[in-house]
Design a protein around this motif. Structure first.
Motif, PDB file in Angstrom:
ATOM      1  N   THR A  86       6.708 -29.720  10.266  1.00 21.97           N
ATOM      2  CA  THR A  86       5.608 -29.922  11.199  1.00 21.97           C
ATOM      3  C   THR A  86       6.152 -30.106  12.605  1.00 21.97           C
ATOM      4  OG1 THR A  86       5.641 -32.301  10.780  1.00 21.97           O
ATOM      5  CG2 THR A  86       4.123 -30.982   9.446  1.00 21.97           C
ATOM      6  N   THR A 111      -1.041 -16.320   9.240  1.00 24.15           N
ATOM      7  CA  THR A 111      -1.728 -17.612   9.110  1.00 24.15           C
ATOM      8  C   THR A 111      -2.515 -17.716   7.817  1.00 24.15           C
ATOM      9  OG1 THR A 111      -3.561 -16.731  10.418  1.00 24.15           O
ATOM     10  CG2 THR A 111      -1.864 -17.987  11.607  1.00 24.15           C
ATOM     11  N   THR A 139      -1.031 -24.788  14.636  1.00 22.11           N
ATOM     12  CA  THR A 139      -1.336 -23.723  13.688  1.00 22.11           C
ATOM     13  C   THR A 139      -0.314 -23.737  12.552  1.00 22.11           C
ATOM     14  OG1 THR A 139      -2.267 -22.380  15.457  1.00 22.11           O
ATOM     15  CG2 THR A 139      -1.677 -21.230  13.421  1.00 22.11           C
ATOM     16  N   THR A 140      -0.800 -23.554  11.340  1.00 22.98           N
ATOM     17  CA  THR A 140       0.091 -23.450  10.184  1.00 22.98           C
ATOM     18  C   THR A 140       0.359 -21.978   9.910  1.00 22.98           C
ATOM     19  OG1 THR A 140      -0.726 -25.514   9.240  1.00 22.98           O
ATOM     20  CG2 THR A 140       0.382 -23.979   7.733  1.00 22.98           C
ATOM     21  N   TYR A 141       1.634 -21.650   9.867  1.00 21.63           N
ATOM     22  CA  TYR A 141       2.069 -20.277   9.603  1.00 21.63           C
ATOM     23  C   TYR A 141       2.748 -20.208   8.235  1.00 21.63           C
ATOM     24  CZ  TYR A 141       1.318 -19.121  14.517  1.00 21.63           C
ATOM     25  OH  TYR A 141       0.751 -18.905  15.749  1.00 21.63           O
ATOM     26  N   SER A 142       2.518 -19.115   7.536  1.00 17.57           N
ATOM     27  CA  SER A 142       3.242 -18.803   6.301  1.00 17.57           C
ATOM     28  C   SER A 142       4.246 -17.713   6.649  1.00 17.57           C
ATOM     29  CB  SER A 142       2.293 -18.269   5.230  1.00 17.57           C
ATOM     30  OG  SER A 142       1.408 -19.277   4.807  1.00 17.57           O
ATOM     31  N   GLN A 163       5.895 -22.472   4.640  1.00 13.46           N
ATOM     32  CA  GLN A 163       4.957 -22.732   5.724  1.00 13.46           C
ATOM     33  C   GLN A 163       5.580 -23.694   6.729  1.00 13.46           C
ATOM     34  OE1 GLN A 163       1.482 -24.242   3.607  1.00 13.46           O
ATOM     35  NE2 GLN A 163       0.514 -22.240   3.833  1.00 13.46           N
ATOM     36  N   THR A 165       4.137 -25.795  10.601  1.00 15.15           N
ATOM     37  CA  THR A 165       3.015 -26.021  11.517  1.00 15.15           C
ATOM     38  C   THR A 165       3.556 -26.297  12.898  1.00 15.15           C
ATOM     39  OG1 THR A 165       1.705 -26.944   9.711  1.00 15.15           O
ATOM     40  CG2 THR A 165       0.960 -27.436  11.941  1.00 15.15           C
TER      41      THR A 165
END
Length: 174
Positions: A86, A111, A139-142, A163, A165
């Motif tokens: 994070t 996302t 924003t949370t990214y994969s 993931q 963030t």
């Protein structure tokens, strides 16, 4: 073959139209399943019909050849940012370990946390990282990376997407 009572095949790595291994009897069947062949290897093979009078090779004695595929890229893993990280900056680098037999790498970032590349795979050549910038805040990214060669692809971490963030915008100053 008419009058055949059984069949035999020979497979070896010598391209000399001779059985340097041994003839394998398969009875009266018209195929043989092979296993344990070496990767990236050219094999010569022939089959012959057998009866009490002798043998007759297929195709007038012409031996055939085939080449087995090389290996797909080996298993490897992602390094950073760590899964679940994070407060990440909006400019960062994705990094991963090396995969045996890889000729290049591709990554995907999006996302959607669905274990699939909903955007597109981006090739980075034969390097082990990709610099990203302009990511959205909060924003949370994969993300996933895959090793590539002429035989196929192998995704990092056995296909498990990671993931991270990004940090939120700082509070406005006084």
């Amino acid at each position: 073959s008419s009058d055949a009572t059984s069949y035999e095949y020979c497979i070896d790595t010598s391209a000399n139209s001779t059985c340097n291994a041994s003839w394998v009897n398969v009875g009266n069947v018209l195929s043989a399943a092979l296993s344990g062949l070496a990767t990236s290897t050219t094999y010569s093979w022939q089959v012959r019909a057998v009866n009490g009078q002798g043998t007759t090779q297929a195709d007038g004695g012409t031996w055939w050849q085939f080449t087995t595929q090389g290996p797909v890229p080996g298993a490897f893993g992602k390094v950073s940012p760590a899964n679940g990280a994070t407060n990440q900056p909006t400019s960062l680098s994705l990094s991963w370990g090396a995969s045996s037999d890889a000729t290049s790498y591709e990554y995907c970032i999006d996302t959607s946390a669905n274990g699939a590349c909903d955007s597109s795979w981006i090739s980075v050549g034969n390097v082990l990282s990709a610099a990203l910038s302009g990511l959205d805040t909060s924003t949370t990214y994969s993300w996933q990376v895959r090793a590539v060669n002429g035989q196929g692809t192998t995704q990092a971490d056995s296909g498990t997407w990671w993931q991270f963030t990004t940090a939120s915008l700082p509070a406005p100053g006084p």
